[in-house]
Design a protein around this motif. Structure first.
Motif, PDB file in Angstrom:
ATOM      1  N   TYR A  33       0.835  -1.204   0.000  1.00  0.00           N
ATOM      2  CA  TYR A  33       0.000   0.000   0.000  1.00  0.00           C
ATOM      3  C   TYR A  33       0.868   1.251   0.000  1.00  0.00           C
ATOM      4  O   TYR A  33       0.642   2.195  -0.775  1.00  0.00           O
ATOM      5  CB  TYR A  33      -0.926  -0.011   1.215  1.00  0.00           C
ATOM      6  N   ASP A  55       2.635   2.289  -3.203  1.00  0.00           N
ATOM      7  CA  ASP A  55       1.757   2.666  -4.316  1.00  0.00           C
ATOM      8  C   ASP A  55       1.353   1.456  -5.143  1.00  0.00           C
ATOM      9  O   ASP A  55       1.266   1.526  -6.366  1.00  0.00           O
ATOM     10  CB  ASP A  55       2.405   3.722  -5.214  1.00  0.00           C
ATOM     11  N   PRO A  81      -1.721  -0.596  -4.600  1.00  0.00           N
ATOM     12  CA  PRO A  81      -2.942  -0.957  -3.879  1.00  0.00           C
ATOM     13  C   PRO A  81      -3.575  -2.264  -4.328  1.00  0.00           C
ATOM     14  O   PRO A  81      -4.170  -2.972  -3.506  1.00  0.00           O
ATOM     15  CB  PRO A  81      -3.871   0.237  -4.144  1.00  0.00           C
ATOM     16  N   GLU A  82      -3.472  -2.601  -5.619  1.00  0.00           N
ATOM     17  CA  GLU A  82      -4.083  -3.855  -6.079  1.00  0.00           C
ATOM     18  C   GLU A  82      -3.375  -5.058  -5.459  1.00  0.00           C
ATOM     19  O   GLU A  82      -4.012  -6.001  -4.989  1.00  0.00           O
ATOM     20  CB  GLU A  82      -4.027  -3.929  -7.611  1.00  0.00           C
ATOM     21  N   ALA A 126      -4.274  -5.324  -1.803  1.00  0.00           N
ATOM     22  CA  ALA A 126      -5.590  -5.920  -1.565  1.00  0.00           C
ATOM     23  C   ALA A 126      -5.511  -7.446  -1.595  1.00  0.00           C
ATOM     24  O   ALA A 126      -6.149  -8.125  -0.780  1.00  0.00           O
ATOM     25  CB  ALA A 126      -6.586  -5.413  -2.605  1.00  0.00           C
ATOM     26  N   ILE A 169      -6.464   0.930   1.764  1.00  0.00           N
ATOM     27  CA  ILE A 169      -6.219   0.327   0.448  1.00  0.00           C
ATOM     28  C   ILE A 169      -7.368   0.653  -0.502  1.00  0.00           C
ATOM     29  O   ILE A 169      -7.143   1.020  -1.666  1.00  0.00           O
ATOM     30  CB  ILE A 169      -6.032  -1.194   0.581  1.00  0.00           C
ATOM     31  N   GLN A 170      -8.583   0.550  -0.025  1.00  0.00           N
ATOM     32  CA  GLN A 170      -9.743   0.851  -0.867  1.00  0.00           C
ATOM     33  C   GLN A 170      -9.742   2.318  -1.284  1.00  0.00           C
ATOM     34  O   GLN A 170     -10.104   2.651  -2.419  1.00  0.00           O
ATOM     35  CB  GLN A 170     -11.033   0.495  -0.133  1.00  0.00           C
ATOM     36  N   GLU A 203      -7.093   4.167  -1.733  1.00  0.00           N
ATOM     37  CA  GLU A 203      -6.072   4.322  -2.764  1.00  0.00           C
ATOM     38  C   GLU A 203      -6.527   3.717  -4.086  1.00  0.00           C
ATOM     39  O   GLU A 203      -6.254   4.267  -5.162  1.00  0.00           O
ATOM     40  CB  GLU A 203      -4.759   3.678  -2.302  1.00  0.00           C
ATOM     41  N   GLN A 204      -7.220   2.571  -4.021  1.00  0.00           N
ATOM     42  CA  GLN A 204      -7.744   1.973  -5.246  1.00  0.00           C
ATOM     43  C   GLN A 204      -8.725   2.914  -5.941  1.00  0.00           C
ATOM     44  O   GLN A 204      -8.687   3.071  -7.166  1.00  0.00           O
ATOM     45  CB  GLN A 204      -8.437   0.639  -4.926  1.00  0.00           C
ATOM     46  N   GLN A 240      -6.812   5.788  -7.602  1.00  0.00           N
ATOM     47  CA  GLN A 240      -6.160   5.408  -8.852  1.00  0.00           C
ATOM     48  C   GLN A 240      -7.171   5.107  -9.942  1.00  0.00           C
ATOM     49  O   GLN A 240      -6.913   5.344 -11.124  1.00  0.00           O
ATOM     50  CB  GLN A 240      -5.235   4.210  -8.613  1.00  0.00           C
ATOM     51  N   ALA A 241      -8.338   4.599  -9.547  1.00  0.00           N
ATOM     52  CA  ALA A 241      -9.376   4.304 -10.539  1.00  0.00           C
ATOM     53  C   ALA A 241      -9.877   5.572 -11.200  1.00  0.00           C
ATOM     54  O   ALA A 241     -10.359   5.558 -12.326  1.00  0.00           O
ATOM     55  CB  ALA A 241     -10.531   3.555  -9.889  1.00  0.00           C
TER      56      ALA A 241
END
Length: 830
Positions: free
Chosen positions: A213, A216, A218-219, A222, A248-249, A251-252, A255-256
């Motif tokens: 995390y 950088d 995050p995937e 997870a 984490i969510q 950051e996801q 990035q999304a």
């Protein structure tokens, strides 16, 4: 430079034979001494680690002439020196001596010594312990900066370590968030090796997820966290797992969004030319220098709206102008489109800065579901407008035909056709249902609030127009998350509650206010004074089932976003999580306002001032409170907040040659700024805020603008005030209008005629009430600029409230025959 034998002889000469027991193990590669420039004179000193009579020590030697002499004896805790090194941590022009004092088998205390005029000072906090440490200049978002960061590995369990990276900033050690993507790649590799070796050890997977995390990733984080949870560990605890999962969510999701905006933050600088805005990085350094009248936050497309000479444009992340500042305003982008306004009207701009509408409109709303409400003036009846919808290309996809129109939501919108005639339409304008009611509100969860008659109660209908909840409420808001806020009161008091789709009260109708906060949470407010509910509310947090999660302590609450909401209790401002508890890892800050998590910084808007802090609450940047004028003069900003509803920032002049005159003028400025006794623990009937800026400075004349706003609770609006103070810095005199003119001049009559002519001839003054202007007063409010006198009136004097302060500019060149050019006022700035 001495060799090791000479160094040993030197230390024993000063410390005695007891120093023979050196701290460094013969099998260790750690140096017993280092040579490095510690005081910045370009000549290396020698630092030597040793032990005397069971005590750890480091002696620093400096060569003075032909001799080496000790200049410092440093003592530390524990039983050994585990680290002796040097690196530029607090300054680029010299190194710091860094010592690890071994206090346990796997624990050391870190000291970072800085050279000062009083000798060496340990700037590390007393609790800076570690098990393993790495010190190097690590690249952040803007590369290497010549200063070293410190990575502390702190033992947890087994071979697992908590890792944090710190840097010296603004006089203390703070988290170096911007180097995490670089350094935690190293930590990821460490835990990848451990999870390969011990695939069933949950805490190694947890720390791998944490490192991913922070790196950088995050995937990947997870996936590692899912593996941790699948092992059903007792450690890490469920709360630890949940907290990391939320991060984490977050950051996801970030990035999304495919955001292209980097961490540049709008910031302001107070100057003699007023407040100027620019952009700082996450270290508080100016990246785009202050030069704008206002600067908004960068949006996800990498553009930010800025103001120049009263007009708005846009810049990119380099500061390059991408849209010229020619617009009266530019909205934030929504669905790739911004709404811009100029003298012609409203238009739509795409992300390339191109106008996509082929004409201007009297109104355009932000886009929703690829549609934007627009309005055209009705040519048959110019006093009314008709509304339609634009598509993303700026085309009129639904012609202007409605008396009112709402935003689209899930492909449907409510429009008003005429009196007691509403319809639900699709994105092409086709009517899905019609409603013969006085009012129909926005669609939410399949229901719409409505009124049968304009003075009647509110209820709810479904999309087909069937009454689902009979009219029984004084107020009914649209449904959201299968809940709706309603008010059942019959008089001036409020009785807000929260109902479900069957009209059952999940929250009883007994509150002064209820607000939706998102993420399944609402704010419920109790009246501060039940006899005067208009004063305001104290809020608590509740869920949608009526369970109260906090006490009634908050004076304001923001909406939840990514699991955080900003709250203030009037004395402090901080984040809470959806459970209503203070969010872990975020600071409590003094004052009343709001916080915005703009990773890696927190934007702080407290007591009407902007600053940025890191997650520990350490200030990264704050606006200056001293405005330099001309040496030795300056203006210092002071704050007066005796009550949560009374706040004044007032000016104090410094540097005047006469202390008596300076004291007198500063007391006058406090008085004019409304710094006066106000009870601390009493609920006021009003709120008051005051502020100031430098409006003009030339030669010996300093003109301050003192602004105020008094808002009586329950009123439709407050009353603004504005006062200018032309001050002679030589003697502290504050000038009046008459001081500008010759004693025998009829300046009142002449200026009255000039203003009267401007009202008659200049269309910009068409708002002035007919026959209300009777001339100016001898003490008319005024201010000066370099080439003109400006006369102004207060709201309601000669014009409506919305006109603000009607102001009239009179060039000095047109009234030179009246001006006392040899007078003190004129000569103060000429």
């Amino acid at each position: 430079m001495m060799n090791e034998t000479q160094t040993n002889q030197l230390i024993r000469a000063y410390a005695g034979q007891a120093a023979q027991s050196l701290t460094v193990d013969p099998n260790s590669s750690r140096p017993v001494s280092i040579a490095v420039d510690l005081d910045g004179d370009g000549i290396p000193e020698i630092a030597y680690a040793y032990k005397i009579n069971g005590e750890n020590g480091v002696t620093i030697f400096k060569q003075l002439g032909n001799e080496w002499r000790p200049i410092a004896y440093l003592k530390g805790p524990g039983y050994e020196v585990s680290l002796l090194t040097a690196a530029p941590v607090t300054s680029r022009d010299r190194s710091n001596l860094i010592v690890g004092w071994q206090i346990g088998s796997i624990w050391s205390k870190l000291s970072v010594y800085e050279w000062t005029a009083q000798g060496f000072k340990d700037v590390a906090p007393t609790d800076m312990d570690y098990s393993y440490v790495e010190i190097e200049d690590m690249p952040g978002r803007y590369g290497w900066d010549g200063l070293s960061e410190i990575a502390l590995w702190i033992h947890d369990t087994g071979e697992a370590y908590k890792v944090e990276v710190l840097r010296w900033h603004n006089g203390e050690f703070t988290s170096a968030w911007d180097v995490y993507p670089y350094y935690f790649q190293r930590v990821v590799r460490y835990y990848e090796a451990l999870t390969n070796e011990h695939p069933d050890y949950a805490f190694y997977w947890y720390y791998l997820a944490d490192a991913q995390y922070k790196a950088d990733m995050p995937e990947a984080a997870a996936v590692s966290l899912d593996k941790t949870i699948s092992l059903k560990p007792s450690y890490p605890t469920p709360d630890m797992l949940l907290d990391l999962q939320k991060l984490i969510q977050l950051e996801q999701a970030k990035q999304a969004d495919d955001t292209r905006a980097t961490s540049l933050f709008p910031a302001s600088l107070q100057t003699i030319d007023g407040t100027e805005w620019g952009y700082i990085n996450d270290r508080g350094e100016w990246v785009i220098k202050p030069q704008y009248e206002y600067a908004a936050q960068f949006q996800s497309n990498g553009y930010a709206v800025v103001q120049v000479n009263g007009h708005s444009g846009m810049i990119d992340l380099t500061g390059r102008q991408v849209v010229p500042p020619v617009w009266d305003s530019i909205s934030s982008y929504s669905e790739g489109r911004a709404i811009v306004i100029d003298k012609q009207g409203f238009k739509v701009m795409d992300e390339n800065g191109q106008i996509v509408t082929d004409k201007a409109y009297s109104y355009i709303a932000p886009y929703h579901n690829e549609r934007a409400v627009f309005a055209n003036v009705n040519t048959v009846n110019p006093d009314s407008q008709r509304y339609g919808y634009l598509d993303l290309q700026g085309h009129e996809v639904i012609a202007p035909q409605y008396e009112d129109a709402g935003d689209f939501h899930e492909g449907k919108a409510v429009v008003k056709l005429k009196k007691k005639s509403y319809s639900l339409i699709d994105r092409d304008g086709a009517r899905l249902s019609s409603y013969p009611y006085a009012y129909v509100g926005a669609l939410g969860d399949g229901l719409l609030p409505f009124q049968k008659e304009s003075s009647g109660k509110f209820g709810y209908i479904n999309e087909r127009g069937k009454i689902i909840i009979s009219p029984q409420y004084r107020t009914a808001l649209p449904f959201e998350d299968k809940r709706a806020i309603v008010d059942i009161s019959e008089d001036y008091t409020s009785q807000y509650g929260l109902i479900d789709r069957d009209a059952n009260f999940e929250i009883k109708p007994e509150y002064n206010m209820i607000r939706t906060l998102g993420e399944q949470r609402v704010a419920i407010g109790q009246a501060i004074d039940p006899k005067r509910p208009y004063i305001g509310s104290k809020y608590a947090i509740a869920d949608l089932f009526g369970k109260r999660l906090t006490e009634f302590v908050y004076t304001d609450i923001s909406e939840f976003k990514d699991g955080l909401a900003s709250v203030t209790d009037g004395d402090h401002t901080y984040f809470i999580d959806p459970s209503g508890k203070p969010a872990e890892g975020f600071p409590h800050l003094e004052g009343s306002g709001t916080l915005v998590w703009m990773k890696p910084l927190i934007q702080v808007n407290i007591d009407q001032r902007l600053s940025y802090v890191d997650r520990r609450g350490h200030v990264v940047w704050q606006q200056n409170t001293v405005i330099p004028l001309r040496s030795p003069y300056r203006v210092r900003e002071l704050k007066y907040k005796p009550n949560k509803d009374y706040l004044v920032y007032y000016p104090q002049i410094e540097g005047m040659s006469s202390q008596i005159a300076q004291t007198q003028v500063n007391e006058k400025l406090k008085q004019l700024s409304q710094v006066k006794p106000v009870p601390a623990d009493t609920q006021l009937d009003y709120s008051y805020s005051g502020d100031f800026n430098v409006s003009f400075f030339k030669k010996n004349l300093l003109q301050l603008q003192l602004n105020g706003y008094n808002f009586p609770f329950g009123a439709a609006h407050g009353m603004p005030t504005k006062l200018y103070t032309p001050i002679n810095l030589m003697n502290g005199r504050i000038y009046e209008l008459k001081d500008l003119f010759k004693p025998d001049s009829d300046y009142v009559s002449v200026l009255s005629d000039i203003v009267g002519q401007q009202i008659k001839q200049d269309p910009q003054y068409s708002y002035v009430f007919p026959d209300t202007y009777k001339g100016i007063k001898a003490d008319q409010p005024f201010y000066v600029s370099e080439h003109a006198l400006h006369l102004y009136f207060y709201p309601y004097d000669i014009a409506p409230y919305v006109a603000g302060f009607p102001t009239f500019k009179i060039p000095f060149s047109s009234i030179m025959n009246l001006i006392a050019v040899n007078g003190e006022f004129w000569r103060a700035f000429h």
